[in-house]
Design a protein around this motif. Structure first.
Motif, PDB file in Angstrom:
ATOM      1  N   LEU A 112       0.863  -1.078   0.174  1.00 36.51           N
ATOM      2  CA  LEU A 112       0.043   0.050  -0.109  1.00 36.51           C
ATOM      3  C   LEU A 112       1.055   0.997  -0.108  1.00 36.51           C
ATOM      4  N   THR A 157       1.598   1.786   7.425  1.00 33.37           N
ATOM      5  CA  THR A 157       0.247   1.212   8.069  1.00 33.37           C
ATOM      6  C   THR A 157       0.911   0.437   9.182  1.00 33.37           C
ATOM      7  N   ARG A 165      -4.017  -1.824   8.384  1.00 30.78           N
ATOM      8  CA  ARG A 165      -4.238  -2.880   7.496  1.00 30.78           C
ATOM      9  C   ARG A 165      -5.773  -3.636   7.575  1.00 30.78           C
ATOM     10  N   LEU A 180      -8.391  -1.402   6.467  1.00 33.52           N
ATOM     11  CA  LEU A 180      -8.660  -1.215   4.882  1.00 33.52           C
ATOM     12  C   LEU A 180      -8.963  -2.501   4.375  1.00 33.52           C
ATOM     13  N   GLY A 181      -8.501  -3.779   5.053  1.00 31.83           N
ATOM     14  CA  GLY A 181      -8.907  -5.151   4.203  1.00 31.83           C
ATOM     15  C   GLY A 181     -10.309  -5.491   4.682  1.00 31.83           C
ATOM     16  N   SER A 225     -12.500  -3.215   2.237  1.00 30.75           N
ATOM     17  CA  SER A 225     -12.366  -3.815   0.763  1.00 30.75           C
ATOM     18  C   SER A 225     -13.224  -4.999   0.494  1.00 30.75           C
ATOM     19  N   LEU A 241      -8.987 -11.773  -0.105  1.00 30.17           N
ATOM     20  CA  LEU A 241      -8.499 -10.166  -0.134  1.00 30.17           C
ATOM     21  C   LEU A 241      -8.059  -9.528   0.889  1.00 30.17           C
ATOM     22  N   LEU A 242      -8.845  -9.856   2.090  1.00 31.34           N
ATOM     23  CA  LEU A 242      -8.567  -9.301   3.491  1.00 31.34           C
ATOM     24  C   LEU A 242      -6.985 -10.140   3.799  1.00 31.34           C
ATOM     25  N   ILE A 270      -4.040  -8.125   1.887  1.00 32.15           N
ATOM     26  CA  ILE A 270      -3.830  -7.151   2.593  1.00 32.15           C
ATOM     27  C   ILE A 270      -3.361  -6.950   3.812  1.00 32.15           C
ATOM     28  N   TRP A 307       0.444  -8.509   3.037  1.00 32.12           N
ATOM     29  CA  TRP A 307       1.615  -7.775   2.203  1.00 32.12           C
ATOM     30  C   TRP A 307       1.235  -6.307   2.140  1.00 32.12           C
ATOM     31  N   GLY A 308       0.025  -5.648   2.650  1.00 28.12           N
ATOM     32  CA  GLY A 308      -0.498  -4.631   2.704  1.00 28.12           C
ATOM     33  C   GLY A 308       0.446  -3.334   3.411  1.00 28.12           C
TER      34      GLY A 308
END
Length: 87
Positions: free
Chosen positions: A37, A41, A46, A49-50, A53, A79-80, A83, A86-87
């Motif tokens: 990102l 963070t 994270r 944001l996860g 999303s 997706l969570l 993030i 590696w986010g």
């Protein structure tokens, strides 16, 4: 949107993650880092944001697709995890 079992499981999992992250943060305070990102963070950032999303993906799946909701819930969870890692 219909409140189906997969949607209820999805939002119950969110509540459990928030509780788990609170306990984890109390036991081991986080250190800010920079990942994929474009901002620095913490774990909580994270997670937020996860979850945001994942919720959008899950709700879009429920509203725009006739395929089983479990696919949307699974995709949201993946997706969570991406993030958070590696986010």
């Amino acid at each position: 949107m219909a409140w189906t079992t997969p949607v209820a499981v999805f939002f119950s999992a969110i509540a459990l993650m928030l509780i788990g992250m609170t306990v984890w943060e109390l036991l081991s305070p986080t250190v800010a880092r920079r990942g994929l990102l474009p901002l620095t963070t913490t774990r909580g950032d994270r997670l937020f944001l996860g979850l945001l999303s994942a919720a959008y993906v899950n709700l879009a799946w429920a509203g725009l697709s006739d395929l089983p909701q479990w696919y949307g819930t699974g995709g949201s969870f993946v997706l969570l995890l991406l993030i958070m890692r590696w986010g």
